[in-house]
Design a protein around this motif. Sequence first.
Motif, PDB file in Angstrom:
ATOM      1  N   GLY A  52      -0.211  -0.862  -7.607  1.00  0.00           N
ATOM      2  CA  GLY A  52      -1.259  -0.242  -6.800  1.00  0.00           C
ATOM      3  C   GLY A  52      -0.811   0.509  -5.560  1.00  0.00           C
TER       4      GLY A  52
ATOM      5  N   LYS B  25      -0.321   3.246  -2.888  1.00  0.00           N
ATOM      6  CA  LYS B  25      -1.160   4.412  -2.585  1.00  0.00           C
ATOM      7  C   LYS B  25      -0.331   5.638  -2.237  1.00  0.00           C
ATOM      8  N   GLY B  26       0.881   5.410  -1.749  1.00  0.00           N
ATOM      9  CA  GLY B  26       1.725   6.537  -1.366  1.00  0.00           C
ATOM     10  C   GLY B  26       3.173   6.136  -1.238  1.00  0.00           C
TER      11      GLY B  26
ATOM     12  N   ASP C 239       0.829  -1.200   0.000  1.00  0.00           N
ATOM     13  CA  ASP C 239       0.000   0.000   0.000  1.00  0.00           C
ATOM     14  C   ASP C 239       0.864   1.251   0.000  1.00  0.00           C
ATOM     15  N   TYR C 240       1.966   1.196   0.769  1.00  0.00           N
ATOM     16  CA  TYR C 240       2.841   2.359   0.917  1.00  0.00           C
ATOM     17  C   TYR C 240       4.294   1.925   0.796  1.00  0.00           C
TER      18      TYR C 240
END
Length: 100
Positions: free
Chosen positions: A77, A79-80, A54-55
């Motif tokens: 994918g 997110k950050g 995710d990160y």
Amino acid sequence: FEHGMTRRDWDEIIEIKQVNRGRLSSFSLDKGRERRCKYIPKHSPWNMQSIQCDYAFPCATQNEIDENGAKTLIRNGVKGLFEGANLPTTLEAQRIIQQA
């Protein structure tokens, strides 16, 4: 960590790095430790097609994430991305991430 990092994992990493001054490669190889993680030598985690997160927290060195790494993170994918080192992302990678 296929099933997430635990407090026990974190404590063991701190012991390896700060007490024993060892390498993270020893974390998955130490005798008596069940294998909870996988160490892949000579590979950047940012360029591995099978790694999804995710990160991303590049914290080791300059130019750690290049153009290919940025594209892979976005394709997988992320997110950050949070830079924890002095310029761990190349200018080309920064441009790609900003456009995503």
